[in-house]
Design a protein around this motif. Structure first.
Motif, PDB file in Angstrom:
ATOM      1  N   LEU A  42      79.739 -14.749  -8.858  1.00 34.98           N
ATOM      2  CA  LEU A  42      79.354 -16.123  -8.595  1.00 34.98           C
ATOM      3  C   LEU A  42      78.295 -16.490  -9.626  1.00 34.98           C
ATOM      4  O   LEU A  42      77.397 -15.695  -9.897  1.00 34.98           O
ATOM      5  CB  LEU A  42      78.773 -16.236  -7.175  1.00 34.98           C
ATOM      6  CG  LEU A  42      78.178 -17.570  -6.759  1.00 34.98           C
ATOM      7  CD1 LEU A  42      79.281 -18.599  -6.521  1.00 34.98           C
ATOM      8  CD2 LEU A  42      77.354 -17.402  -5.494  1.00 34.98           C
ATOM      9  N   TYR A  57      83.175 -19.234  -8.825  1.00 36.71           N
ATOM     10  CA  TYR A  57      83.337 -18.001  -8.052  1.00 36.71           C
ATOM     11  C   TYR A  57      84.681 -17.383  -8.408  1.00 36.71           C
ATOM     12  O   TYR A  57      85.692 -18.081  -8.462  1.00 36.71           O
ATOM     13  CB  TYR A  57      83.291 -18.324  -6.556  1.00 36.71           C
ATOM     14  CG  TYR A  57      83.527 -17.154  -5.649  1.00 36.71           C
ATOM     15  CD1 TYR A  57      82.687 -16.043  -5.655  1.00 36.71           C
ATOM     16  CD2 TYR A  57      84.590 -17.154  -4.756  1.00 36.71           C
ATOM     17  CE1 TYR A  57      82.902 -14.970  -4.811  1.00 36.71           C
ATOM     18  CE2 TYR A  57      84.813 -16.085  -3.894  1.00 36.71           C
ATOM     19  CZ  TYR A  57      83.961 -14.996  -3.924  1.00 36.71           C
ATOM     20  OH  TYR A  57      84.175 -13.931  -3.082  1.00 36.71           O
ATOM     21  N   LEU A  95      79.483 -21.817   0.720  1.00 31.72           N
ATOM     22  CA  LEU A  95      78.478 -20.995   0.042  1.00 31.72           C
ATOM     23  C   LEU A  95      77.164 -21.141   0.789  1.00 31.72           C
ATOM     24  O   LEU A  95      76.709 -22.252   1.044  1.00 31.72           O
ATOM     25  CB  LEU A  95      78.324 -21.461  -1.408  1.00 31.72           C
ATOM     26  CG  LEU A  95      77.169 -20.893  -2.225  1.00 31.72           C
ATOM     27  CD1 LEU A  95      77.257 -19.378  -2.335  1.00 31.72           C
ATOM     28  CD2 LEU A  95      77.144 -21.521  -3.605  1.00 31.72           C
ATOM     29  N   ILE A 111      79.278 -15.882   0.567  1.00 36.98           N
ATOM     30  CA  ILE A 111      80.479 -16.706   0.386  1.00 36.98           C
ATOM     31  C   ILE A 111      81.334 -16.509   1.627  1.00 36.98           C
ATOM     32  O   ILE A 111      81.613 -15.379   2.025  1.00 36.98           O
ATOM     33  CB  ILE A 111      81.287 -16.269  -0.854  1.00 36.98           C
ATOM     34  CG1 ILE A 111      80.475 -16.441  -2.123  1.00 36.98           C
ATOM     35  CG2 ILE A 111      82.605 -17.016  -0.936  1.00 36.98           C
ATOM     36  CD1 ILE A 111      80.494 -17.818  -2.696  1.00 36.98           C
TER      37      ILE A 111
END
Length: 127
Positions: A42, A57, A95, A111
């Motif tokens: 990420l 991501y 997120l 996540i």
């Protein structure tokens, strides 16, 4: 004396405001020892305590999402203490970032996709 104290306080508050609006880049990683995944990454920029920019991501170098701007979901129920939820546009991912992102040099991002959650260790680039 009072004038000197007041001017010092104004100067310090202006300096702290300038630092808080400074954009900071972050990079996060997770490595897996078991299962089908090998790694997750990420990255993005912290633009303020309430917004992120250029957030990408990927899992095993396969892009999962790439968002230009993410803002806090103000209506979200707190799922993780001390974390704010940022919604990703397509709705498949969420997120979670710490409440106090501006002051962090190392933090854990979460996540979420459906019922699964991944924790990624993050580092903020120092300028």
């Amino acid at each position: 004396m009072k004038t000197l104290l007041l001017s010092s306080l104004l100067l310090l508050s202006a300096a702290s405001y300038a630092q808080s609006t400074e954009q900071k880049n972050f990079h996060c990683e997770a490595r897996y020892l078991f299962g089908q995944k090998q790694s997750a990454e990420l990255s993005g920029s912290i633009t303020s305590n309430t917004s992120l920019a250029d957030v990408a991501y990927s899992i095993d170098n396969q892009p999962e999402f790439n968002a230009g701007l993410l803002t806090i979901d103000k209506n979200a129920v707190r799922k993780f203490p001390f974390y704010q939820k940022f919604n990703v546009e397509d709705g498949a991912y969420a997120l979670y970032m710490p409440d106090k992102m501006d002051s962090a040099f190392h933090f854990t991002a979460i996540i979420e996709s459906g019922k699964t959650s991944e924790k990624l260790e993050c580092f903020v680039e120092s300028n």
